[in-house]
Design a protein around this motif. Sequence first.
Motif, PDB file in Angstrom:
ATOM      1  N   GLY A  52       6.114   0.345  -5.917  1.00  0.00           N
ATOM      2  CA  GLY A  52       5.286   1.512  -5.655  1.00  0.00           C
ATOM      3  C   GLY A  52       3.935   1.325  -6.312  1.00  0.00           C
ATOM      4  N   TRP A  53       3.574   2.300  -7.172  1.00  0.00           N
ATOM      5  CA  TRP A  53       2.295   2.186  -7.878  1.00  0.00           C
ATOM      6  C   TRP A  53       2.358   1.030  -8.861  1.00  0.00           C
ATOM      7  CZ3 TRP A  53       0.999   4.368 -13.086  1.00  0.00           C
ATOM      8  CH2 TRP A  53      -0.348   4.148 -13.406  1.00  0.00           C
ATOM      9  N   ARG A  54       1.300   0.218  -8.855  1.00  0.00           N
ATOM     10  CA  ARG A  54       1.193  -0.901  -9.787  1.00  0.00           C
ATOM     11  C   ARG A  54      -0.089  -0.770 -10.586  1.00  0.00           C
ATOM     12  NH1 ARG A  54       1.377  -5.529  -5.629  1.00  0.00           N
ATOM     13  NH2 ARG A  54       3.411  -5.227  -4.692  1.00  0.00           N
ATOM     14  N   PRO A  55       0.021  -0.394 -11.845  1.00  0.00           N
ATOM     15  CA  PRO A  55      -1.168  -0.476 -12.696  1.00  0.00           C
ATOM     16  C   PRO A  55      -1.696  -1.913 -12.656  1.00  0.00           C
ATOM     17  CG  PRO A  55       0.602   0.677 -13.796  1.00  0.00           C
ATOM     18  CD  PRO A  55       1.186   0.083 -12.549  1.00  0.00           C
ATOM     19  N   LYS A  56      -2.965  -2.081 -12.896  1.00  0.00           N
ATOM     20  CA  LYS A  56      -3.594  -3.401 -12.754  1.00  0.00           C
ATOM     21  C   LYS A  56      -2.860  -4.498 -13.519  1.00  0.00           C
ATOM     22  CE  LYS A  56      -7.989  -5.813 -12.693  1.00  0.00           C
ATOM     23  NZ  LYS A  56      -7.318  -6.978 -12.215  1.00  0.00           N
ATOM     24  N   ALA A  57      -2.448  -4.222 -14.744  1.00  0.00           N
ATOM     25  CA  ALA A  57      -1.763  -5.247 -15.550  1.00  0.00           C
ATOM     26  C   ALA A  57      -0.457  -5.690 -14.882  1.00  0.00           C
ATOM     27  CB  ALA A  57      -1.484  -4.722 -16.951  1.00  0.00           C
ATOM     28  N   ILE A  58       0.237  -4.764 -14.260  1.00  0.00           N
ATOM     29  CA  ILE A  58       1.473  -5.121 -13.554  1.00  0.00           C
ATOM     30  C   ILE A  58       1.147  -5.869 -12.275  1.00  0.00           C
ATOM     31  CG2 ILE A  58       3.449  -4.159 -12.295  1.00  0.00           C
ATOM     32  CD1 ILE A  58       3.644  -2.075 -14.557  1.00  0.00           C
ATOM     33  N   ASN A  59       0.149  -5.403 -11.543  1.00  0.00           N
ATOM     34  CA  ASN A  59      -0.247  -6.087 -10.316  1.00  0.00           C
ATOM     35  C   ASN A  59      -0.664  -7.526 -10.597  1.00  0.00           C
ATOM     36  OD1 ASN A  59      -0.831  -5.629  -7.336  1.00  0.00           O
ATOM     37  ND2 ASN A  59      -2.734  -6.563  -8.068  1.00  0.00           N
ATOM     38  N   ASP A  60      -1.366  -7.727 -11.702  1.00  0.00           N
ATOM     39  CA  ASP A  60      -1.848  -9.071 -12.048  1.00  0.00           C
ATOM     40  C   ASP A  60      -0.718 -10.060 -12.293  1.00  0.00           C
ATOM     41  OD1 ASP A  60      -4.435  -8.161 -11.790  1.00  0.00           O
ATOM     42  OD2 ASP A  60      -4.830  -8.069 -13.949  1.00  0.00           O
ATOM     43  N   THR A  61       0.473  -9.564 -12.638  1.00  0.00           N
ATOM     44  CA  THR A  61       1.615 -10.446 -12.895  1.00  0.00           C
ATOM     45  C   THR A  61       2.656 -10.397 -11.770  1.00  0.00           C
ATOM     46  OG1 THR A  61       2.776  -8.744 -14.159  1.00  0.00           O
ATOM     47  CG2 THR A  61       1.325 -10.237 -15.398  1.00  0.00           C
ATOM     48  N   THR A  62       2.324  -9.732 -10.675  1.00  0.00           N
ATOM     49  CA  THR A  62       3.246  -9.615  -9.544  1.00  0.00           C
ATOM     50  C   THR A  62       3.019 -10.767  -8.576  1.00  0.00           C
ATOM     51  OG1 THR A  62       3.307  -7.214  -9.754  1.00  0.00           O
ATOM     52  CG2 THR A  62       3.986  -8.134  -7.638  1.00  0.00           C
ATOM     53  N   SER A  63       4.078 -11.481  -8.279  1.00  0.00           N
ATOM     54  CA  SER A  63       4.006 -12.621  -7.370  1.00  0.00           C
ATOM     55  C   SER A  63       3.456 -12.203  -6.014  1.00  0.00           C
ATOM     56  CB  SER A  63       5.403 -13.220  -7.208  1.00  0.00           C
ATOM     57  OG  SER A  63       5.382 -14.302  -6.325  1.00  0.00           O
ATOM     58  N   ASN A  64       2.536 -12.972  -5.481  1.00  0.00           N
ATOM     59  CA  ASN A  64       1.926 -12.774  -4.162  1.00  0.00           C
ATOM     60  C   ASN A  64       1.102 -11.498  -4.021  1.00  0.00           C
ATOM     61  OD1 ASN A  64       2.996 -15.180  -2.948  1.00  0.00           O
ATOM     62  ND2 ASN A  64       4.973 -14.162  -2.888  1.00  0.00           N
ATOM     63  N   ALA A  65       0.801 -10.812  -5.123  1.00  0.00           N
ATOM     64  CA  ALA A  65      -0.007  -9.588  -5.046  1.00  0.00           C
ATOM     65  C   ALA A  65      -1.490  -9.942  -4.985  1.00  0.00           C
ATOM     66  CB  ALA A  65       0.259  -8.696  -6.248  1.00  0.00           C
ATOM     67  N   GLY A  66      -2.212  -9.247  -4.129  1.00  0.00           N
ATOM     68  CA  GLY A  66      -3.649  -9.434  -4.041  1.00  0.00           C
ATOM     69  C   GLY A  66      -4.355  -8.753  -5.200  1.00  0.00           C
ATOM     70  N   ALA A  67      -5.472  -9.308  -5.615  1.00  0.00           N
ATOM     71  CA  ALA A  67      -6.220  -8.749  -6.745  1.00  0.00           C
ATOM     72  C   ALA A  67      -6.696  -7.327  -6.476  1.00  0.00           C
ATOM     73  CB  ALA A  67      -7.408  -9.647  -7.080  1.00  0.00           C
ATOM     74  N   SER A  68      -6.910  -6.990  -5.216  1.00  0.00           N
ATOM     75  CA  SER A  68      -7.351  -5.640  -4.869  1.00  0.00           C
ATOM     76  C   SER A  68      -6.268  -4.900  -4.086  1.00  0.00           C
ATOM     77  CB  SER A  68      -8.657  -5.692  -4.083  1.00  0.00           C
ATOM     78  OG  SER A  68      -8.473  -6.445  -2.896  1.00  0.00           O
ATOM     79  N   SER A  69      -5.025  -5.149  -4.440  1.00  0.00           N
ATOM     80  CA  SER A  69      -3.886  -4.539  -3.760  1.00  0.00           C
ATOM     81  C   SER A  69      -4.000  -3.022  -3.705  1.00  0.00           C
ATOM     82  CB  SER A  69      -2.594  -4.915  -4.493  1.00  0.00           C
ATOM     83  OG  SER A  69      -1.510  -4.168  -3.989  1.00  0.00           O
ATOM     84  N   ARG A  70      -3.605  -2.459  -2.594  1.00  0.00           N
ATOM     85  CA  ARG A  70      -3.597  -0.996  -2.437  1.00  0.00           C
ATOM     86  C   ARG A  70      -2.522  -0.341  -3.306  1.00  0.00           C
ATOM     87  NH1 ARG A  70      -8.350   0.786  -0.411  1.00  0.00           N
ATOM     88  NH2 ARG A  70      -8.999  -0.574   1.277  1.00  0.00           N
ATOM     89  N   HIS A  71      -1.624  -1.136  -3.863  1.00  0.00           N
ATOM     90  CA  HIS A  71      -0.643  -0.602  -4.813  1.00  0.00           C
ATOM     91  C   HIS A  71      -1.352  -0.084  -6.072  1.00  0.00           C
ATOM     92  CE1 HIS A  71       3.203  -1.883  -2.959  1.00  0.00           C
ATOM     93  NE2 HIS A  71       2.488  -2.892  -2.477  1.00  0.00           N
ATOM     94  N   ILE A  72      -2.449  -0.696  -6.448  1.00  0.00           N
ATOM     95  CA  ILE A  72      -3.182  -0.311  -7.667  1.00  0.00           C
ATOM     96  C   ILE A  72      -3.717   1.112  -7.540  1.00  0.00           C
ATOM     97  CG2 ILE A  72      -5.178  -0.841  -9.127  1.00  0.00           C
ATOM     98  CD1 ILE A  72      -4.844  -3.801  -8.210  1.00  0.00           C
ATOM     99  N   THR A  73      -4.116   1.484  -6.349  1.00  0.00           N
ATOM    100  CA  THR A  73      -4.681   2.815  -6.119  1.00  0.00           C
ATOM    101  C   THR A  73      -3.648   3.788  -5.545  1.00  0.00           C
ATOM    102  OG1 THR A  73      -5.484   2.062  -3.962  1.00  0.00           O
ATOM    103  CG2 THR A  73      -7.048   1.970  -5.832  1.00  0.00           C
ATOM    104  N   ALA A  74      -2.377   3.396  -5.561  1.00  0.00           N
ATOM    105  CA  ALA A  74      -1.259   4.213  -5.061  1.00  0.00           C
ATOM    106  C   ALA A  74      -1.395   4.513  -3.571  1.00  0.00           C
ATOM    107  CB  ALA A  74      -1.098   5.497  -5.870  1.00  0.00           C
TER     108      ALA A  74
END
Length: 145
Positions: A52-74
Amino acid sequence: MITLHTYWMGRDVTHGEELTDEINRNAQVTVDRVNELLARAGRNDINTVNSGWRPKAINDTTSNAGASSRHITAQAVDLPDADRTLCEWAVGNLDILKDIGVWIEDPRWTPSWLHVQIVPPKSGKLVYIPSTKPPLDPTFEVTWA
């Protein structure tokens, strides 16, 4: 159906300092639209999320996640779909996706989940290719291209 509690995955507590009013609003819209998608697909069995929501620090360590993933902004969620039936339904019902106001990543790049977002990708396509990397599931049959 999913809830906000499910969508947050506990990150509203562990990363509460990053929650903004905008992220809260986005999360509610995401949950509402995804629940409409699940209802129209007849999938009341799905009540969890892979991501679901990924704070930037979590997104940065998520496999295959884009740096500007829409998960970061929920504005995005990954729904479990190990048997690919939700992806098959989604690509077979693009008119419903458009009506709800959601876009999905090409299922060839999401081998066990369906990525749904509430804002269009740069391409504007309802089903879009999220990466220049090779697909993770090249065997998924493409019927919408």
